[in-house]
Motif scaffolding. Sequence first.
Motif, short mmCIF file in Angstrom:
data_model
loop_
_atom_site.label_atom_id
_atom_site.label_comp_id
_atom_site.label_asym_id
_atom_site.label_seq_id
_atom_site.Cartn_x
_atom_site.Cartn_y
_atom_site.Cartn_z
N VAL A 112 0.86 -1.20 0.00
CA VAL A 112 0.00 0.00 0.00
C VAL A 112 0.89 1.24 0.00
O VAL A 112 1.41 1.64 1.04
CB VAL A 112 -0.94 0.02 1.23
CG1 VAL A 112 -1.91 1.20 1.13
CG2 VAL A 112 -1.70 -1.29 1.35
N PRO A 113 1.10 1.89 -1.14
CA PRO A 113 2.00 3.04 -1.21
C PRO A 113 1.41 4.29 -0.57
O PRO A 113 0.18 4.48 -0.55
CB PRO A 113 2.17 3.24 -2.72
CG PRO A 113 0.88 2.72 -3.31
CD PRO A 113 0.50 1.55 -2.44
N THR A 114 2.28 5.13 -0.03
CA THR A 114 1.86 6.39 0.55
C THR A 114 1.88 7.46 -0.54
O THR A 114 2.89 7.67 -1.20
CB THR A 114 2.80 6.80 1.70
OG1 THR A 114 2.83 5.73 2.66
CG2 THR A 114 2.32 8.07 2.37
N LEU A 115 0.76 8.15 -0.70
CA LEU A 115 0.59 9.09 -1.80
C LEU A 115 1.68 10.14 -1.86
O LEU A 115 2.32 10.33 -2.90
CB LEU A 115 -0.79 9.76 -1.70
CG LEU A 115 -1.98 8.89 -2.09
CD1 LEU A 115 -3.28 9.50 -1.56
CD2 LEU A 115 -2.04 8.70 -3.60
N GLU A 116 1.92 10.84 -0.74
CA GLU A 116 2.83 11.98 -0.79
C GLU A 116 4.27 11.61 -0.48
O GLU A 116 5.14 12.47 -0.51
CB GLU A 116 2.36 13.09 0.17
CG GLU A 116 2.55 12.81 1.64
CD GLU A 116 1.45 11.94 2.26
OE1 GLU A 116 1.38 11.89 3.49
OE2 GLU A 116 0.68 11.31 1.50
N ILE A 117 4.55 10.33 -0.23
CA ILE A 117 5.94 9.92 0.01
C ILE A 117 6.40 8.93 -1.05
O ILE A 117 7.39 9.15 -1.75
CB ILE A 117 6.11 9.34 1.43
CG1 ILE A 117 5.87 10.44 2.47
CG2 ILE A 117 7.50 8.74 1.60
CD1 ILE A 117 5.95 9.97 3.91
N ASP A 118 5.67 7.84 -1.22
CA ASP A 118 6.06 6.84 -2.23
C ASP A 118 5.75 7.29 -3.65
O ASP A 118 6.49 6.97 -4.58
CB ASP A 118 5.32 5.53 -1.97
CG ASP A 118 5.73 4.88 -0.66
OD1 ASP A 118 6.95 4.81 -0.41
OD2 ASP A 118 4.86 4.48 0.10
N MET A 119 4.65 8.00 -3.83
CA MET A 119 4.17 8.28 -5.18
C MET A 119 4.57 9.69 -5.67
O MET A 119 5.39 9.83 -6.57
CB MET A 119 2.65 8.14 -5.24
CG MET A 119 2.11 6.84 -4.65
SD MET A 119 2.71 5.35 -5.45
CE MET A 119 1.95 5.48 -7.05
N TYR A 120 4.01 10.71 -5.07
CA TYR A 120 4.16 12.07 -5.61
C TYR A 120 5.40 12.80 -5.12
O TYR A 120 5.67 13.91 -5.57
CB TYR A 120 2.89 12.87 -5.33
CG TYR A 120 1.74 12.41 -6.20
CD1 TYR A 120 1.56 12.94 -7.48
CD2 TYR A 120 0.86 11.42 -5.77
CE1 TYR A 120 0.53 12.50 -8.29
CE2 TYR A 120 -0.17 10.97 -6.57
CZ TYR A 120 -0.34 11.52 -7.84
OH TYR A 120 -1.35 11.08 -8.65
N LEU A 121 6.17 12.20 -4.23
CA LEU A 121 7.45 12.79 -3.84
C LEU A 121 8.47 12.61 -4.96
O LEU A 121 9.31 13.48 -5.20
CB LEU A 121 7.96 12.13 -2.56
CG LEU A 121 9.27 12.67 -1.98
CD1 LEU A 121 9.09 14.10 -1.48
CD2 LEU A 121 9.76 11.79 -0.84
N LYS A 122 8.36 11.51 -5.66
CA LYS A 122 9.33 11.19 -6.71
C LYS A 122 8.95 11.76 -8.07
O LYS A 122 9.79 11.97 -8.93
CB LYS A 122 9.48 9.67 -6.82
CG LYS A 122 9.96 9.00 -5.54
CD LYS A 122 9.97 7.49 -5.68
CE LYS A 122 10.41 6.81 -4.40
NZ LYS A 122 10.38 5.34 -4.51
N SER A 123 7.64 11.98 -8.28
CA SER A 123 7.18 12.45 -9.58
C SER A 123 5.87 13.21 -9.43
O SER A 123 5.04 12.85 -8.58
CB SER A 123 6.98 11.26 -10.53
OG SER A 123 6.31 11.64 -11.72
N SER A 124 5.67 14.22 -10.23
CA SER A 124 4.41 14.95 -10.19
C SER A 124 3.31 14.17 -10.89
O SER A 124 2.12 14.41 -10.67
CB SER A 124 4.56 16.33 -10.85
OG SER A 124 4.96 16.18 -12.21
N THR A 125 3.71 13.21 -11.72
CA THR A 125 2.73 12.38 -12.43
C THR A 125 3.18 10.92 -12.40
O THR A 125 3.59 10.36 -13.43
CB THR A 125 2.56 12.85 -13.89
OG1 THR A 125 3.85 12.87 -14.53
CG2 THR A 125 1.93 14.23 -13.94
N PRO A 126 3.15 10.28 -11.25
CA PRO A 126 3.60 8.88 -11.16
C PRO A 126 2.68 7.95 -11.94
O PRO A 126 1.50 8.25 -12.15
CB PRO A 126 3.52 8.59 -9.66
CG PRO A 126 2.47 9.52 -9.15
CD PRO A 126 2.65 10.77 -9.97
N ASP A 127 3.23 6.83 -12.35
CA ASP A 127 2.46 5.83 -13.09
C ASP A 127 1.66 4.99 -12.11
O ASP A 127 2.22 4.22 -11.33
CB ASP A 127 3.42 4.95 -13.91
CG ASP A 127 2.68 3.90 -14.73
OD1 ASP A 127 1.43 3.97 -14.81
OD2 ASP A 127 3.34 3.01 -15.28
#
Length: 332
Positions: A112-127
């Motif tokens: 279960v990824p964390t939105l603002e750490i795993d996902m959108y911290l690395k990219s503004s438009t993650p896959d």
Amino acid sequence: MAEKELNMNVRDDNVSEETKKLISSLPTYKDSLGKLCKYQGCWYYYNTLQAVINFQNNFRPQNNDIILASFPKSGTTWLKALTVALLERSKHDHDDPLNHHPLLSDNPHGIVPTLEIDMYLKSSTPDLTKLSSSSSPRLFSTHMPLHTVKEGLKDSPCKIVYVCRNAKDALISRWHFKCKCQKQDDVSRSSLESMFESFCSGVSFYGPIWDHALSYWRGSLENPKNVLFMRYEELKTEPRAQLKRLAEFLGCPFTEEEEESGLVEKILELCSFDNLSGLEVNKTGKTSLNIDRDSFFRKGEVGDWKNYLTPEMESKIDMIIDQELKGSGLTF
């Protein structure tokens, strides 16, 4: 947070010019790790703020999304495991629910990824395509307060589950987690006292805890079909009733046959602290952000704060919490 995660969160190298302009208008504070700013009532390091804004601007919700929310160190790992087990149970043999179960091969934070750490911290438009499934809802987690999350959900009717924990236990768990991740063999009293003062002032990462909890408490009262408020302590004292409550909220209640077969108890055993902490996948290796997986399992107890806080510290934090929550109907 581990060294790499701390660095990723506190750096400002990924902050856009637009966000830097926004930060210049916000209350700011510098702690031992880096610069914090207060956005929509919550304190973030600059990179995390950029991730929050990326989420708000670019997330495309699906109506059956499920968001698992919490203040850091408040039962996040457990809530993730329980939710995964609930949603996965239709894919597994009731007589052998552990057969090839994802919780046996990956840490709950990897599932279960964390939105603002795993996902959108690395990219503004993650896959996010790999998270899509015709048979299961997408599962995300967050530490953002509800009003900030809702901006990214764009009126989606998706489900939000919040787990709340006694503030003093959340503080002690956070302190131990930080010390372990920063490889501090000496868990010093001075570092606890420093964190305690920041915690009480409300100026700490994702703080203040009382405003954080209140956002979800009020949301659950205003919209109980879409926001569920759970308590860590109740999960500990009445796990069976709380798991059934969670299943009903998510639209996947236990059938009479499942209850008679002991499936509720099997899921609780699978997701118990003793079982999860003993799994090889949670004892070794690191998460995607280079955090030791065993850092997420310390004690999982209620009331451990009594071993660390002085009566004066207890009195101070209780007085602040009582004052901040007064009249809300919420208690820690």
